[in-house]
Scaffold this motif. Structure first.
Motif, PDB file in Angstrom:
ATOM      1  N   SER A  97       0.831  -1.202   0.000  1.00 29.41           N
ATOM      2  CA  SER A  97       0.000   0.000   0.000  1.00 29.41           C
ATOM      3  C   SER A  97       0.860   1.245   0.000  1.00 29.41           C
ATOM      4  O   SER A  97       1.921   1.299   0.612  1.00 29.41           O
ATOM      5  CB  SER A  97      -0.913  -0.005   1.228  1.00 29.41           C
ATOM      6  OG  SER A  97      -1.612   1.212   1.315  1.00 29.41           O
ATOM      7  N   GLY A  98       0.360   2.266  -0.702  1.00 33.85           N
ATOM      8  CA  GLY A  98       1.040   3.547  -0.711  1.00 33.85           C
ATOM      9  C   GLY A  98       0.587   4.455   0.404  1.00 33.85           C
ATOM     10  O   GLY A  98       0.879   5.641   0.399  1.00 33.85           O
TER      11      GLY A  98
ATOM     12  N   ASP B  55      16.476  11.749   5.100  1.00 34.47           N
ATOM     13  CA  ASP B  55      17.509  11.718   4.064  1.00 34.47           C
ATOM     14  C   ASP B  55      17.215  12.712   2.956  1.00 34.47           C
ATOM     15  O   ASP B  55      18.122  13.175   2.265  1.00 34.47           O
ATOM     16  CB  ASP B  55      17.626  10.312   3.466  1.00 34.47           C
ATOM     17  CG  ASP B  55      18.242   9.336   4.459  1.00 34.47           C
ATOM     18  OD1 ASP B  55      18.379   9.724   5.616  1.00 34.47           O
ATOM     19  OD2 ASP B  55      18.563   8.212   4.057  1.00 34.47           O
ATOM     20  N   VAL B  56      15.952  13.046   2.727  1.00 34.68           N
ATOM     21  CA  VAL B  56      15.597  14.002   1.675  1.00 34.68           C
ATOM     22  C   VAL B  56      16.250  15.345   1.952  1.00 34.68           C
ATOM     23  O   VAL B  56      16.850  15.968   1.061  1.00 34.68           O
ATOM     24  CB  VAL B  56      14.068  14.153   1.586  1.00 34.68           C
ATOM     25  CG1 VAL B  56      13.700  15.229   0.577  1.00 34.68           C
ATOM     26  CG2 VAL B  56      13.428  12.830   1.205  1.00 34.68           C
TER      27      VAL B  56
ATOM     28  N   LYS C 277       7.327  13.762  -2.264  1.00 37.93           N
ATOM     29  CA  LYS C 277       5.909  13.377  -2.264  1.00 37.93           C
ATOM     30  C   LYS C 277       5.716  11.874  -2.442  1.00 37.93           C
ATOM     31  O   LYS C 277       4.586  11.385  -2.380  1.00 37.93           O
ATOM     32  CB  LYS C 277       5.183  14.109  -3.402  1.00 37.93           C
ATOM     33  CG  LYS C 277       5.225  15.622  -3.271  1.00 37.93           C
ATOM     34  CD  LYS C 277       4.559  16.274  -4.479  1.00 37.93           C
ATOM     35  CE  LYS C 277       4.644  17.798  -4.402  1.00 37.93           C
ATOM     36  NZ  LYS C 277       4.036  18.443  -5.595  1.00 37.93           N
ATOM     37  N   GLU C 278       6.793  11.149  -2.684  1.00 32.85           N
ATOM     38  CA  GLU C 278       6.687   9.707  -2.930  1.00 32.85           C
ATOM     39  C   GLU C 278       6.368   8.969  -1.633  1.00 32.85           C
ATOM     40  O   GLU C 278       6.562   9.479  -0.531  1.00 32.85           O
ATOM     41  CB  GLU C 278       8.007   9.177  -3.505  1.00 32.85           C
ATOM     42  CG  GLU C 278       8.366   9.751  -4.856  1.00 32.85           C
ATOM     43  CD  GLU C 278       7.951   8.835  -5.992  1.00 32.85           C
ATOM     44  OE1 GLU C 278       7.167   7.907  -5.735  1.00 32.85           O
ATOM     45  OE2 GLU C 278       8.415   9.057  -7.116  1.00 32.85           O
TER      46      GLU C 278
ATOM     47  N   VAL D  58       8.964   3.695   0.563  1.00 36.33           N
ATOM     48  CA  VAL D  58       9.977   2.865  -0.072  1.00 36.33           C
ATOM     49  C   VAL D  58      10.414   3.469  -1.411  1.00 36.33           C
ATOM     50  O   VAL D  58      11.597   3.487  -1.753  1.00 36.33           O
ATOM     51  CB  VAL D  58       9.475   1.419  -0.242  1.00 36.33           C
ATOM     52  CG1 VAL D  58       8.304   1.343  -1.189  1.00 36.33           C
ATOM     53  CG2 VAL D  58      10.614   0.527  -0.719  1.00 36.33           C
ATOM     54  N   TYR D  59       9.468   4.007  -2.182  1.00 34.70           N
ATOM     55  CA  TYR D  59       9.837   4.587  -3.469  1.00 34.70           C
ATOM     56  C   TYR D  59      10.516   5.938  -3.295  1.00 34.70           C
ATOM     57  O   TYR D  59      11.247   6.383  -4.178  1.00 34.70           O
ATOM     58  CB  TYR D  59       8.596   4.697  -4.351  1.00 34.70           C
ATOM     59  CG  TYR D  59       8.112   3.340  -4.788  1.00 34.70           C
ATOM     60  CD1 TYR D  59       8.814   2.613  -5.754  1.00 34.70           C
ATOM     61  CD2 TYR D  59       6.993   2.758  -4.213  1.00 34.70           C
ATOM     62  CE1 TYR D  59       8.408   1.351  -6.150  1.00 34.70           C
ATOM     63  CE2 TYR D  59       6.574   1.497  -4.602  1.00 34.70           C
ATOM     64  CZ  TYR D  59       7.284   0.792  -5.564  1.00 34.70           C
ATOM     65  OH  TYR D  59       6.889  -0.457  -5.936  1.00 34.70           O
ATOM     66  N   LYS D  60      10.290   6.580  -2.198  1.00 33.81           N
ATOM     67  CA  LYS D  60      11.051   7.785  -1.887  1.00 33.81           C
ATOM     68  C   LYS D  60      12.526   7.431  -1.719  1.00 33.81           C
ATOM     69  O   LYS D  60      13.420   8.149  -2.207  1.00 33.81           O
ATOM     70  CB  LYS D  60      10.503   8.426  -0.614  1.00 33.81           C
ATOM     71  CG  LYS D  60      11.167   9.740  -0.237  1.00 33.81           C
ATOM     72  CD  LYS D  60      10.603  10.268   1.078  1.00 33.81           C
ATOM     73  CE  LYS D  60       9.138  10.557   0.979  1.00 33.81           C
ATOM     74  NZ  LYS D  60       8.608  11.143   2.234  1.00 33.81           N
ATOM     75  N   ALA D  61      12.772   6.324  -1.030  1.00 30.13           N
ATOM     76  CA  ALA D  61      14.164   5.890  -0.836  1.00 30.13           C
ATOM     77  C   ALA D  61      14.807   5.518  -2.167  1.00 30.13           C
ATOM     78  O   ALA D  61      15.971   5.851  -2.432  1.00 30.13           O
ATOM     79  CB  ALA D  61      14.203   4.707   0.124  1.00 30.13           C
TER      80      ALA D  61
END
Length: 1106
Positions: free
Chosen positions: A635-636, A644-645, A707-708, A711-714
């Protein structure tokens, strides 16, 4: 779980329990509940009262009016339906049955203090059928009627105010004894004279004897003018004694005692012309004995006439049901009138009325009508059987649902280990026969009578509740949650007054489990999603309610923090009301269960002397059980707080500033506005513009990445890090080219002045512009190389400001064919190393050269070798459970911490390091595990096992050092996507298993204590699903000799779910475990039994349709 740590701060306030002042509607010393002058048996003249009068008269007048309305709208339709269901032509039977029923119920005064069966009006009522006369001759008798006649026809048959003598056993010597005493004639005569003389001292008129009376005594009775009746069964003698207040005398004692009297005693013979004639052609006759006008109101009789015996038997059943209903309506009316008196202290602009709507009695406050009763639940016998199936669960055979009895059953293995006190009491069993033995009717199925109405009436006369109690001070359970069906006014019921007086407000009453008084206990009753919680307290400041010596009960109420209503005295009618009916009335009143978020719970208070009981009504939150799903969601909805961003952004900005500083240094050192690059002229302003565009593009990329999902942000950050490293290299080359065009320009301190040779990165630039090619084109070519498997390392080319030294030597692999996401390995996160190894097979160059598909090797600061045993089987399992293999890999790419037992960044998996013996155990039972999971998926069998989707062995070889081995399992996180507020790890061990940590998993005793004080109710269907899953899983785990596994239980208060999953099932019972048996380590079989027993016992259940 509401108010988990503190039940209610208001209830801990001593002044919260203080009673208000008495309601003026009742005086403290007066109760208006005397029905002596209410002619309830004659509906036509029931309510002829004079206007005005005292408060007592007004109370009675209002009561009479309500009873008339209830009779017309509730009792009459019920009687009519019952008669029709038996095929009886109603005609005037309806009016006759209603009139007789109300006469009987208004006359009877059962002793409510005795409880149990003593409160059933039918216990004091006798219905006799006489097949003679007309229906209108049916009558109500204020006394008893029996099929008896006098011993001798010349004995008196009619008395006014007779003295009654009741004798148990026999009088005189029987015929057998007489033959033995024949030779002792004088002794026989002496015994007879002694008995006659003792009887004579009583001066009786009527003698009722249980058994035999000798002939000589019969002759003496005839001579003295006594009426003698023989062969009266003991239970009938007891009824006569109860009704007349007489004592039953033993013939051995016959001590003098004043005999009781009744108003009249007589015999009457009836010729039953409606009955079928015998062989002689004559109509049969029946002689009845009447005992009228007794001193108590504990016995009466209804004579039914005007039809044949078969029809009268059916009407007899209807009369009994009508009597129970009418009796309840009288008491219910008294209770609701008490409620009205209590609520009459509402604001002046609100009027409190009692209204009859569609046959249901309601309390009206202002314009809002609050119904206080519920519709009868119409169910057939088949629905009863279905209910029984849903109630029962046999762990020894989860597929067996063929129960023949409706009852709550427990685990057979558990039953053998329970003590006598722990075994299921009979009150927990549900038995609802259609008719008792006394009421059985000679009705054949082929007569076509509809039994649905009768079944409906029986269900209407009962309520099913889940009951439990606990000692709040000790935190211990006194009575486990159990289903109880309370049949109104029957053995399983108790009068409301007795329940309050003896069970709650009596401080001398002791709990049979803990031995303490009701104070400090919490009693709970749950029904159809609603909960009644009862607590008992002593009044503070030595406060005492008036009338304690007279055992007066008081009642008042309040709604949360609002002021109390007035205090009123409970009428005797309210005290005699069935406790089960009280529960039905209050549970069906929607005004007690407001669903508004800011509403307060409704509270009833009942007091006696210095003790007060609080009845708290609230909506019951029923939890469902959530088991690990077959198809895993990625799930998102999980948003990770990813610092880290910010770090990457700040480092990137510093890099662009350093490059900008270097450009200005070159421009100022060369004193030029243009540069000559490979034969073309380029203005410095164009170079600066190129830098600004690349920085602007980076800022857009970092904003989109923020905005991800977690996991996809990483993964996006991995790509941005790689792109920044590429930017470093490109600008390093660009700065070198600018420097080479003018040797007089020197680098700033941040620029390495060493000569750098072109390497493989230069090979991707195949146009005339070289390093001045727009960066998007350079990035595109570089990513194409990555996807081909050319894993170009950029760390050695970093020359600008040492921006990403952590990136030096990292492996970067695109996630599939999408260059938006990059998987990078991190030295301190083994899950990322496993993810990189899994991705290598998707690279064309690497996949052409690997030898075995379950092993991957790559190097960084360390050399890694990743082995996945049973790779094909795990891939097959993941294909069935995951949306795609890339979802699985992307989830593994980052963990929340470097802990060996860490969750992935998206919380989807737990990557746990296991011991070597656990790794080897899995290799042994892996085929059985894959077979079991395939079976559960294909047959949709419920399972609690948290699925293991990968087992990996990681060998780490540092450049200088010894090789180390790490074994990991990748297991689904049972709590993924759940809002878990409390979590438990349960192994079934109670003693000493407690954890006071707020952050860690709580243990068994924590769970038991929490369920005792603040139980979480689980629907019966969910509990059954959990039991089946536990049964299936423990059977499998026992077959592979697994033990020491745990059930993770998390409470999702937002979704109202009990989230469950079995983990840590890799430990097997081996020879070294057997040696530990000396130290109380149990076998897998015993572990399984203990595990099942704990789940069955301590997970609270409530029926779906209770």
């Amino acid at each position: 779980m509401e108010n988990f740590e503190n039940y209610n701060s208001d209830e801990n306030d001593a002044y919260f329990w203080l009673p208000p002042e008495s309601e003026d509607y009742y005086d403290d010393d007066t109760e208006f509940d005397n029905d002596d002058d209410l002619n309830l048996g004659k509906p036509t003249s029931l309510f002829n009262t004079e206007n005005g009068g005292s408060r007592s008269d007004k109370f009675k007048e209002e009561k009479q009016k309500l009873l008339k309305d209830m009779m017309d709208q509730k009792l009459k339709p019920l009687v009519n339906d019952l008669l029709n269901s038996f095929g009886v032509v109603s005609d005037n039977w309806v009016d006759i049955v209603i009139s007789l029923s109300f006469e009987a119920t208004s006359f009877l005064k059962p002793n409510a203090t005795q409880g149990k069966a003593a409160m059933d009006p039918n216990r004091y009522l006798k219905v006799k059928c006489i097949a003679t006369g007309s229906r209108t001759q049916s009558q109500f008798i204020r006394g008893l009627v029996f099929n008896k006649h006098a011993t001798h026809k010349h004995m008196p048959t009619k008395y006014n105010k007779p003295r009654l003598m009741l004798i148990q056993g026999e009088l005189g010597v029987s015929s057998n004894e007489l033959s033995e005493l024949y030779s002792m004639h004088q002794e026989y005569r002496r015994v007879e004279y002694s008995i006659i003389n003792k009887i004579g001292m009583y001066e009786p008129d009527v003698i009722l004897v249980e058994k035999y009376v000798s002939r000589d005594i019969q002759e003496y009775a005839l001579r003295y003018g006594w009426t003698l009746v023989l062969d009266i069964k003991l239970h009938r003698l007891e009824r006569i004694a109860q009704c007349t207040g007489s004592s039953i005398i033993s013939p051995e004692i016959l001590e003098y005692e004043k005999l009781k009297q009744c108003d009249s005693f007589y015999f009457e013979k009836f010729l039953e012309e409606h009955a079928s004639s015998g062989d002689s052609g004559k109509a049969p006759s029946k002689t009845l004995m009447f005992i009228k006008g007794c001193s108590t109101r504990l016995g009466c009789t209804i004579l039914l006439m005007g039809s044949n015996s078969n029809e009268l038997k059916k009407v007899k059943y209807v009369v009994r049901r009508a009597v129970t209903t009418a009796y309840n309506l009288i008491l219910e009316t008294c209770f609701l009138l008490d409620q009205k008196a209590m609520l009459s202290s509402s604001p002046p602009n609100q009027v409190v009325n009692l209204i009859i709507t569609d046959g249901e009695l309601s309390v009206s406050v202002g314009q809002q009508i609050l119904p206080t009763n519920e519709e009868p639940i119409a169910e057939t016998s088949s629905s009863l059987e279905e209910e029984g199936k849903s109630l029962s669960f046999k762990p020894n055979n989860p597929e067996d649902h063929g129960l023949t009895d409706v009852q709550v059953s427990i685990d057979l293995e558990q039953r053998a280990t329970l003590s006598d006190k722990e075994k299921t009491p009979e009150k927990e069993q549900i038995h609802c026969p259609l008719l008792s033995a006394e009421e059985s009717l000679d009705v054949r199925e082929d007569e076509g009578h509809n039994m649905d109405v009768m079944i409906s009436s029986l269900h209407w006369e009962s309520i099913s509740v889940m009951m439990s109690s606990c000692n709040a001070k000790r935190g211990t359970k006194c009575e486990h949650i159990a289903l109880s069906r309370i049949k109104f006014y029957q053995d399983t019921d108790i009068p409301l007054g007795k329940f309050l007086q003896d069970n709650l407000l009596n401080q001398n009453h002791q709990c049979w489990t803990c031995g303490e008084s009701p104070e400090g206990h919490i009693f709970r009753y749950a029904h159809q999603g609603k909960l009644l919680t009862i607590q008992v307290r002593s009044l503070p400041l030595h406060k005492v309610l008036p009338g304690e010596r007279e055992r007066k009960l008081w009642m008042w109420s309040r709604n949360g923090r609002s002021e109390n209503t007035k205090r009123v005295l409970m009428s005797s009618g309210s005290r005699g009301l069935s406790f089960g009916k009280f529960l039905q009335l209050t549970f069906s009143n929607p005004s007690l269960f407001s669903t508004l978020p800011d509403s307060r719970d409704f509270l009833y208070f009942f007091g006696l002397g210095s003790v007060v009981a609080m009845f708290k009504y609230s909506t019951l939150t029923i939890y469902s059980v959530s088991l690990p799903p077959v198809k895993l969601e990625f799930s998102g909805s999980i948003k990770g707080k990813f610092k880290d961003v910010v770090d990457v952004y700040m480092k990137a900005i510093r890099m662009f500033l350093d490059v900008e500083k270097a450009l200005k240094a070159i421009q100022s050192g060369s004193n030029r506005t243009t540069v000559n690059l490979q034969g073309s002229t380029l203005a410095f302003s164009e170079v600066e513009k190129m830098l600004k565009e690349e920085r602007s593009q980076f800022e857009i990329e970092i904003e989109n990445t923020a905005k991800e999902d977690a996991v996809y942000k990483a993964l996006s950050l991995n790509r941005i890090r790689l792109e920044l490293l590429l930017v470093h290299c490109v600008w390093d080359r660009r700065l070198h080219s600018l420097m080479s065009s003018d040797c007089r320009v020197t680098y700033p301190e941040t620029i390495d002045q060493k000569h750098r040779e072109r390497d493989s990165l230069s090979a991707i630039i195949e146009n005339d512009k070289g390093w001045w090619t727009p960066f998007p084109e350079i990035r595109h070519e570089y990513m194409k190389n990555l996807q081909r498997g050319h894993l170009t390392r950029l760390g050695a080319e970093t020359v600008a400001c040492k921006l990403t030294t952590d990136e030096d030597g990292k492996l970067h692999i695109p996630l599939g064919k999408n260059d938006k996401y990059i998987v990078s390995h991190y030295e301190d996160e083994f899950s990322s190393i496993i993810a990189c190894a899994a991705l290598l097979k998707y690279l064309p160059v690497v996949s052409q050269h690997h030898e075995v598909d379950h092993s991957r090797n790559f190097s960084g600061e360390h050399k890694y070798s990743v082995i996945c045993p049973y790779a094909a089987q795990f891939l097959h399992l993941r294909d069935r459970c995951c949306l795609s293999e890339l979802d699985y890999i992307s989830s593994l790419s980052r963990c929340r911490s470097s802990d060996p037992n860490a969750k992935t960044l998206d919380d989807r998996f737990i990557v746990k390091e296991i011991r070597r013996n656990e790794y080897e155990s899995f290799l042994k039972f892996a085929p059985c595990y894959f077979d079991y999971m395939d079976q559960c998926i294909e047959k949709r069998n419920p399972t609690c096992l948290a699925k293991i989707l990968g087992v990996h062995q990681v060998m780490v070889t540092p450049r200088c050092g010894k090789e180390t081995r790490h074994d990991f399992v990748v297991m689904e996180n049972p709590f993924f996507g759940k809002n878990i507020t409390r979590q438990y790890e349960l192994k079934g061990i109670l003693h000493g298993q407690i954890n006071s940590s707020d952050n860690g998993f709580l243990r068994e005793q924590n769970f038991v204590n929490d369920m005792n004080i603040y139980p979480i109710y689980v629907s019966n269907s969910s509990k059954k699903k959990l039991q089946k899953a536990v049964w299936n899983d423990t059977t499998f785990l026992n077959s592979i000799n697994a033990m020491d596994y745990s059930l993770f239980v998390g409470m999702d208060t937002q979704g109202n779910e009990l989230v469950c999953g079995i983990i840590d099932y890799l430990t097997q019972y081996t020879w070294n475990k057997q040696l530990l048996n000396w130290f109380k380590v149990i076998s897998p079989k015993e572990y399984k039994k203990r595990f099942r027993k704990f789940i069955n016992t301590y997970v609270p259940t409530i029926l779906d349709q209770v």
